[in-house]
Write an enzyme that holds these catalytic residues in place. Structure first.
Site, PDB file in Angstrom:
ATOM      1  N   ASP A  14       1.073  -1.158  -0.074  1.00  0.00           N
ATOM      2  CA  ASP A  14      -0.095   0.019  -0.050  1.00  0.00           C
ATOM      3  C   ASP A  14       0.896   1.218   0.070  1.00  0.00           C
ATOM      4  OD1 ASP A  14      -2.380   1.642   0.100  1.00  0.00           O
ATOM      5  OD2 ASP A  14      -1.721   1.881   2.374  1.00  0.00           O
ATOM      6  N   ASP A  16       0.278   5.184   0.932  1.00  0.00           N
ATOM      7  CA  ASP A  16       0.076   6.018   1.788  1.00  0.00           C
ATOM      8  C   ASP A  16      -0.067   5.099   3.088  1.00  0.00           C
ATOM      9  OD1 ASP A  16       0.192   8.290  -0.049  1.00  0.00           O
ATOM     10  OD2 ASP A  16      -2.002   7.928  -0.255  1.00  0.00           O
TER      11      ASP A  16
END
Length: 173
Positions: A14, A16
């Protein structure tokens, strides 16, 4: 780097909250603050023969805060900085959709939006993937749900040194 067409394990990050600090709706390189150990983690995985892929929900596009082109430019810049630090991200996938998006074209519960596995499945379709050694690192349960739906292990990153966490993930496989 695995040769084109070669079977290799894949790590999904992922973006952020994992590779960079969480900033609401980041879309410019000056908003990116790398987490501790991000470059070393990606470099380690590159050296071990893993493909490194980013899978990120980007509802800011659907909300009208920035454009898909802004996301693409940011990802090119992020990979440039990775390269300057001896690391490489093989591909970036993003989901601009959101069921309550302001921009009608993005107002859909799309298969790519995590917790659905669309981005992961597309990456595995694009690159021959050794599933049993592949995994995802995310900072939310929706990331882990996407990993499970795609048939790969998922690990929840709660902050700290990303390279040390990658080491723990590799040991747990």
């Amino acid at each position: 780097m695995p040769e084109a067409g070669a079977l290799a394990p894949m790590v999904f990050f992922d973006r952020d909250g994992v590779l960079n600090e969480e900033v609401d709706y980041a879309f410019r390189i000056d908003q990116i603050v790398w987490v501790q150990g991000a470059f070393a983690a990606v470099r380690r995985l590159n050296q071990l023969g893993y493909r490194v892929v980013v899978v990120t929900n980007q509802s800011g596009v659907g909300r009208g805060f920035y454009t898909e082109e802004d996301v693409r430019i940011l990802h090119v810049e992020m990979n440039r900085i990775m390269a300057e630090n001896g690391a490489r991200i093989d591909a970036f996938y993003y989901a601009p959709h959101h069921p309550q998006a302001n921009v009608a074209a993005y107002r859909v519960d799309h298969e790519d939006r995590k917790p659905r596995p669309g981005m992961l499945l597309k990456a595995m379709q694009a690159f021959p993937t050794q599933m049993q050694r592949s995994f995802l690192i995310g900072d939310r349960m929706t990331d882990l749900e996407a990993a499970k739906a795609a048939g790969v292990a998922g690990f929840l990153f709660k902050g700290g040194d990303l390279d040390a966490f990658v080491g723990e993930c590799l040991a747990a496989l």
